[in-house]
Design a protein around this motif. Structure first.
Motif, PDB file in Angstrom:
ATOM      1  N   SER A 278      46.489 -39.563  -9.348  1.00  0.00           N
ATOM      2  CA  SER A 278      47.366 -39.836 -10.428  1.00  0.00           C
ATOM      3  C   SER A 278      47.269 -41.629 -10.412  1.00  0.00           C
ATOM      4  CB  SER A 278      48.703 -39.553 -10.338  1.00  0.00           C
ATOM      5  OG  SER A 278      49.334 -40.037  -8.939  1.00  0.00           O
ATOM      6  N   VAL A 279      47.410 -41.858 -11.655  1.00  0.00           N
ATOM      7  CA  VAL A 279      47.208 -43.374 -12.158  1.00  0.00           C
ATOM      8  C   VAL A 279      48.279 -43.936 -12.795  1.00  0.00           C
ATOM      9  CG1 VAL A 279      45.530 -45.237 -13.031  1.00  0.00           C
ATOM     10  CG2 VAL A 279      44.548 -43.329 -11.891  1.00  0.00           C
ATOM     11  N   LEU A 280      48.688 -45.302 -12.356  1.00  0.00           N
ATOM     12  CA  LEU A 280      49.726 -45.938 -13.311  1.00  0.00           C
ATOM     13  C   LEU A 280      48.898 -47.178 -13.640  1.00  0.00           C
ATOM     14  CD1 LEU A 280      52.423 -46.452 -14.218  1.00  0.00           C
ATOM     15  CD2 LEU A 280      53.122 -47.405 -12.133  1.00  0.00           C
ATOM     16  N   ASP A 281      48.789 -47.356 -14.813  1.00  0.00           N
ATOM     17  CA  ASP A 281      48.022 -48.538 -15.522  1.00  0.00           C
ATOM     18  C   ASP A 281      49.217 -49.633 -15.926  1.00  0.00           C
ATOM     19  OD1 ASP A 281      46.388 -50.358 -16.537  1.00  0.00           O
ATOM     20  OD2 ASP A 281      45.411 -49.018 -18.066  1.00  0.00           O
ATOM     21  N   LEU A 282      49.465 -50.732 -15.115  1.00  0.00           N
ATOM     22  CA  LEU A 282      50.618 -51.634 -15.689  1.00  0.00           C
ATOM     23  C   LEU A 282      50.175 -52.657 -16.550  1.00  0.00           C
ATOM     24  CD1 LEU A 282      52.436 -51.734 -12.013  1.00  0.00           C
ATOM     25  CD2 LEU A 282      53.059 -50.447 -14.180  1.00  0.00           C
ATOM     26  N   PHE A 283      50.673 -53.404 -17.461  1.00  0.00           N
ATOM     27  CA  PHE A 283      50.317 -54.264 -18.365  1.00  0.00           C
ATOM     28  C   PHE A 283      49.006 -53.613 -18.967  1.00  0.00           C
ATOM     29  CE2 PHE A 283      52.149 -56.569 -14.609  1.00  0.00           C
ATOM     30  CZ  PHE A 283      53.101 -57.206 -15.476  1.00  0.00           C
ATOM     31  N   THR A 284      48.870 -52.451 -19.362  1.00  0.00           N
ATOM     32  CA  THR A 284      47.583 -51.835 -19.832  1.00  0.00           C
ATOM     33  C   THR A 284      46.936 -52.607 -21.179  1.00  0.00           C
ATOM     34  OG1 THR A 284      47.060 -49.547 -20.380  1.00  0.00           O
ATOM     35  CG2 THR A 284      48.834 -50.218 -21.723  1.00  0.00           C
ATOM     36  N   GLY A 285      47.657 -53.182 -21.733  1.00  0.00           N
ATOM     37  CA  GLY A 285      46.966 -53.980 -22.963  1.00  0.00           C
ATOM     38  C   GLY A 285      46.183 -53.231 -23.955  1.00  0.00           C
ATOM     39  N   THR A 286      45.118 -53.231 -23.996  1.00  0.00           N
ATOM     40  CA  THR A 286      44.069 -52.196 -24.694  1.00  0.00           C
ATOM     41  C   THR A 286      43.760 -50.635 -24.152  1.00  0.00           C
ATOM     42  OG1 THR A 286      42.227 -52.780 -23.633  1.00  0.00           O
ATOM     43  CG2 THR A 286      42.476 -54.357 -25.502  1.00  0.00           C
ATOM     44  N   GLY A 287      44.327 -50.699 -22.756  1.00  0.00           N
ATOM     45  CA  GLY A 287      44.102 -49.284 -22.350  1.00  0.00           C
ATOM     46  C   GLY A 287      42.932 -49.356 -21.512  1.00  0.00           C
ATOM     47  N   ASN A 288      42.053 -50.159 -21.670  1.00  0.00           N
ATOM     48  CA  ASN A 288      40.630 -50.064 -21.156  1.00  0.00           C
ATOM     49  C   ASN A 288      40.570 -49.313 -19.639  1.00  0.00           C
ATOM     50  OD1 ASN A 288      37.819 -51.128 -20.668  1.00  0.00           O
ATOM     51  ND2 ASN A 288      38.361 -53.293 -20.250  1.00  0.00           N
ATOM     52  N   ILE A 289      41.314 -49.657 -18.578  1.00  0.00           N
ATOM     53  CA  ILE A 289      41.293 -49.142 -17.454  1.00  0.00           C
ATOM     54  C   ILE A 289      41.626 -47.583 -17.732  1.00  0.00           C
ATOM     55  CG2 ILE A 289      42.099 -49.185 -15.204  1.00  0.00           C
ATOM     56  CD1 ILE A 289      40.222 -51.602 -15.603  1.00  0.00           C
ATOM     57  N   SER A 290      42.787 -47.594 -18.338  1.00  0.00           N
ATOM     58  CA  SER A 290      42.997 -46.004 -18.348  1.00  0.00           C
ATOM     59  C   SER A 290      41.922 -45.326 -19.084  1.00  0.00           C
ATOM     60  CB  SER A 290      44.252 -45.931 -19.550  1.00  0.00           C
ATOM     61  OG  SER A 290      45.602 -46.492 -18.717  1.00  0.00           O
ATOM     62  N   TYR A 291      41.193 -45.685 -20.140  1.00  0.00           N
ATOM     63  CA  TYR A 291      40.304 -45.034 -20.762  1.00  0.00           C
ATOM     64  C   TYR A 291      39.074 -44.373 -19.798  1.00  0.00           C
ATOM     65  CZ  TYR A 291      42.428 -46.968 -25.089  1.00  0.00           C
ATOM     66  OH  TYR A 291      43.287 -47.414 -25.761  1.00  0.00           O
ATOM     67  N   GLU A 292      38.865 -45.550 -18.849  1.00  0.00           N
ATOM     68  CA  GLU A 292      37.777 -45.433 -17.866  1.00  0.00           C
ATOM     69  C   GLU A 292      38.152 -44.158 -16.959  1.00  0.00           C
ATOM     70  OE1 GLU A 292      34.070 -45.996 -17.008  1.00  0.00           O
ATOM     71  OE2 GLU A 292      35.114 -47.256 -18.353  1.00  0.00           O
ATOM     72  N   PHE A 293      39.504 -44.472 -16.325  1.00  0.00           N
ATOM     73  CA  PHE A 293      39.860 -42.988 -15.523  1.00  0.00           C
ATOM     74  C   PHE A 293      39.725 -41.748 -16.232  1.00  0.00           C
ATOM     75  CE2 PHE A 293      41.934 -46.396 -12.669  1.00  0.00           C
ATOM     76  CZ  PHE A 293      41.690 -45.999 -11.726  1.00  0.00           C
ATOM     77  N   ALA A 294      40.114 -41.762 -17.607  1.00  0.00           N
ATOM     78  CA  ALA A 294      40.245 -40.533 -18.481  1.00  0.00           C
ATOM     79  C   ALA A 294      38.908 -39.895 -18.470  1.00  0.00           C
ATOM     80  CB  ALA A 294      41.020 -40.900 -19.825  1.00  0.00           C
TER      81      ALA A 294
END
Length: 178
Positions: free
Chosen positions: A46-62
């Motif tokens: 499970s991941v928490l992406d803080l200060f996600t901005g564009t979501g760049n890191i979240s998309y990579e995890f997904a």
């Protein structure tokens, strides 16, 4: 920006120019995910992406198979963009519009990986508050890690729970663990 690996490998994502963001470079992101890949199974975390901005890191995890992703940002435009992109790619990313520090104070959810990419101009007190709140509120799983992205001109090595840092060009990733 582009997605480096996984189901959506090679997909380019163009954020609106009006967003107040500085996305993690592809080179730094690829190096970071090589480290994470050697420690975790993306489907099991499970991941928490803080200060996600564009979501760049979240998309990579997904893209790599993580389906428990929470993205937090105080900017409505950023949250809207992440929601639209996640929907377009059919990614399960939960977004929360909130001040990151207020979110950390109230959250009771535990995460395997907490990634924070605050503004590079944060002062030392703001940077130190991130690991302080994460560990004080026990937001990491036992084998979890807090990763803070920051400028190479910022030194976080004196903070509690600091483990190590990795430098990629002008980007630094500092790792905090139990």
């Amino acid at each position: 920006m582009r997605i480096i690996s996984g189901l959506y490998k090679g997909r380019r994502i163009t954020a609106p120019k009006k967003l107040p963001v500085r996305p993690t470079t592809d080179m730094a992101k690829e190096a970071l995910f090589n480290i994470i890949n050697n420690q975790y199974y993306f489907e099991d975390i499970s991941v928490l992406d803080l200060f996600t901005g564009t979501g760049n890191i979240s998309y990579e995890f997904a893209s790599r198979g993580t389906d428990q992703i929470t993205a937090v940002d105080a900017n409505f435009g950023c949250i809207k963009f992440v929601n639209e992109t996640a929907e377009a790619f059919d990614m399960s990313i939960t977004t929360i519009k909130s001040d990151v520090f207020k979110f950390l104070e109230k959250s009771a959810q535990k995460y395997t990986i907490i990634f924070a990419d605050p503004p590079y101009n944060f002062d030392e007190n703001a940077f130190s508050k991130l690991p302080e709140l994460v560990f004080q509120n026990a937001l990491l799983e036992d084998e979890g890690v807090l990763i803070v992205e920051h400028s190479k001109h910022t030194d976080l090595s004196e903070l509690d729970h600091y483990s190590h840092s990795k430098n990629y060009g002008g980007n630094m990733f500092s790792f905090f663990e139990y």
